[in-house]
Design an enzyme around this catalytic site. Structure first.
Site, PDB file in Angstrom:
ATOM      1  N   MET A 138     -32.031  -7.955  53.309  1.00 31.31           N
ATOM      2  CA  MET A 138     -30.971  -7.064  53.756  1.00 31.31           C
ATOM      3  C   MET A 138     -30.204  -7.633  54.947  1.00 31.31           C
ATOM      4  SD  MET A 138     -31.612  -3.199  55.160  1.00 31.31           S
ATOM      5  CE  MET A 138     -32.680  -3.785  56.485  1.00 31.31           C
ATOM      6  N   SER A 150     -37.926 -10.066  51.304  1.00 30.18           N
ATOM      7  CA  SER A 150     -37.750  -8.637  51.499  1.00 30.18           C
ATOM      8  C   SER A 150     -37.179  -8.013  50.223  1.00 30.18           C
ATOM      9  CB  SER A 150     -36.872  -8.371  52.719  1.00 30.18           C
ATOM     10  OG  SER A 150     -36.978  -7.025  53.123  1.00 30.18           O
ATOM     11  N   GLN A 151     -36.047  -7.279  50.298  1.00 29.97           N
ATOM     12  CA  GLN A 151     -35.546  -6.602  49.110  1.00 29.97           C
ATOM     13  C   GLN A 151     -35.195  -7.578  47.983  1.00 29.97           C
ATOM     14  OE1 GLN A 151     -32.186  -4.378  50.659  1.00 29.97           O
ATOM     15  NE2 GLN A 151     -30.725  -6.000  50.146  1.00 29.97           N
ATOM     16  N   ASP A 174     -46.463  -5.464  59.679  1.00 27.79           N
ATOM     17  CA  ASP A 174     -45.097  -5.085  59.330  1.00 27.79           C
ATOM     18  C   ASP A 174     -44.722  -3.740  59.947  1.00 27.79           C
ATOM     19  OD1 ASP A 174     -42.614  -4.595  57.959  1.00 27.79           O
ATOM     20  OD2 ASP A 174     -43.293  -5.977  56.399  1.00 27.79           O
ATOM     21  N   HIS A 185     -42.392  -8.243  59.841  1.00 23.81           N
ATOM     22  CA  HIS A 185     -41.641  -8.471  58.616  1.00 23.81           C
ATOM     23  C   HIS A 185     -40.879  -9.798  58.633  1.00 23.81           C
ATOM     24  CE1 HIS A 185     -40.072  -7.036  54.837  1.00 23.81           C
ATOM     25  NE2 HIS A 185     -38.830  -7.276  55.207  1.00 23.81           N
TER      26      HIS A 185
END
Length: 302
Positions: free
Chosen positions: A33, A110-111, A229, A285
């Site tokens: 993101m 991540s995403q 995270d 993260h």
């Protein structure tokens, strides 16, 4: 709106350095993101820095070398471009790339992890060989919007309020990326009925046997969870776990979920066949060391 044009966030196509180690498949990367190009947090710095270092390593080191990006990238697209449109465009461009026809490896940050899983499930040509998800939220995420890029910006505040008030409305689902993998354990029916992306790829509304067959064709599905995270809620989503249904305190691992027990995606069969790999790394993260990457991730790319 610029965010809705056809540029999508696949980061780059990578191949191996020339020499005796040049047998590995190309690598396609999808960033997280709000990250432009190859940017992203790694070692407290940039994912792009890590790959720049790998690019200059000796050929005998069997490390990836960056080629020009497959598709141009807008930061806004990682917030506002419908994920299904992104996946569709990515599938089209990967299918047209002659370098990938023999198969490729995929790595999502991540995403980008769940987005590349959608590519694996929906687009078997060219074949994805190994999928490496680094901090991907495969059961989604809930609550707040921690550490939104540009923490003090009005954009982040607006996204938080929008998600809290109407994540499952049609307009929000179609135009806000984070809403498309928003999974509220207290609103399971709303999620299953109205999620236009995550509920589909997780087989929440029915079984698409093609999705299951395509995912099971992977050699390895590697899931990396960041043990400290503070951005993903719940962090166990990075290992395909989630909250127990109907509450938001107790979490369960993948193996205790109905998705696994009913084997709606073939994950149970993949697990028993040794195709699922669960890696944990200390840190917040997307924070990891180059040494960890070399020892834990590179073997899956060679």
């Amino acid at each position: 709106m610029a965010a809705l044009r056809a540029a999508v966030p696949v980061l780059a196509l990578l191949g191996l350095c020339p020499g005796p180690a040049a047998a590995a498949a190309p690598l396609v990367i999808w960033h997280g993101m709000g990250e432009p190009g190859l940017s992203g947090s790694a070692r407290g710095g940039e994912v792009s820095d890590l790959f720049a270092e790998l690019k200059t390593a000796p050929a005998t080191a069997k490390v990836p070398m960056i080629h020009p990006p497959v598709i141009p990238q807008d930061v806004e697209n990682s917030f506002f471009m419908n994920v299904n449109d992104q996946v569709r465009e990515v599938c089209s461009q990967l299918a047209a790339d002659p370098r990938l026809q023999g198969g490729y490896n995929a790595m999502g940050f991540s995403q980008g992890g769940q987005f590349l899983r959608a590519v694996a499930q929906r687009c078997p040509v060219p074949p994805m060989l190994n999928l490496i998800s680094i901090g991907g939220q495969h059961q989604g995420r809930v609550y707040g919007f921690p550490r939104c890029p540009g923490e003090s910006s009005h954009l982040c505040d607006w996204i938080r309020k929008t998600l809290d008030l109407g994540a499952y409305t049609k307009a929000v689902q179609e135009h806000l990326v984070q809403a498309e993998y928003w999974h509220d354990p207290l609103k399971e029916e709303d999620y299953r009925k109205n999620s236009i992306f995550l509920a589909d790829i997780n087989q929440e509304r029915g079984i698409n046997e093609t999705y299951k067959k395509n995912l099971m064709a992977l050699k390895k599905f590697v899931m990396v969870k960041f043990l400290n995270d503070t951005m993903v809620d719940p962090p166990i989503s990075e290992w395909f776990g989630f909250y127990k249904s109907g509450q938001a305190k107790e979490t369960i691992p993948l193996q205790e979920t109905s998705l696994y027990k009913e084997d709606r995606l073939g994950l149970q069969q993949m697990d028993k066949a040794g195709k699922l790999v669960f890696l944990g790394v200390k840190g917040d993260h997307l924070h990891f060391s180059e040494e960890w990457f070399d020892s834990s991730i590179l073997p899956f790319l060679q």
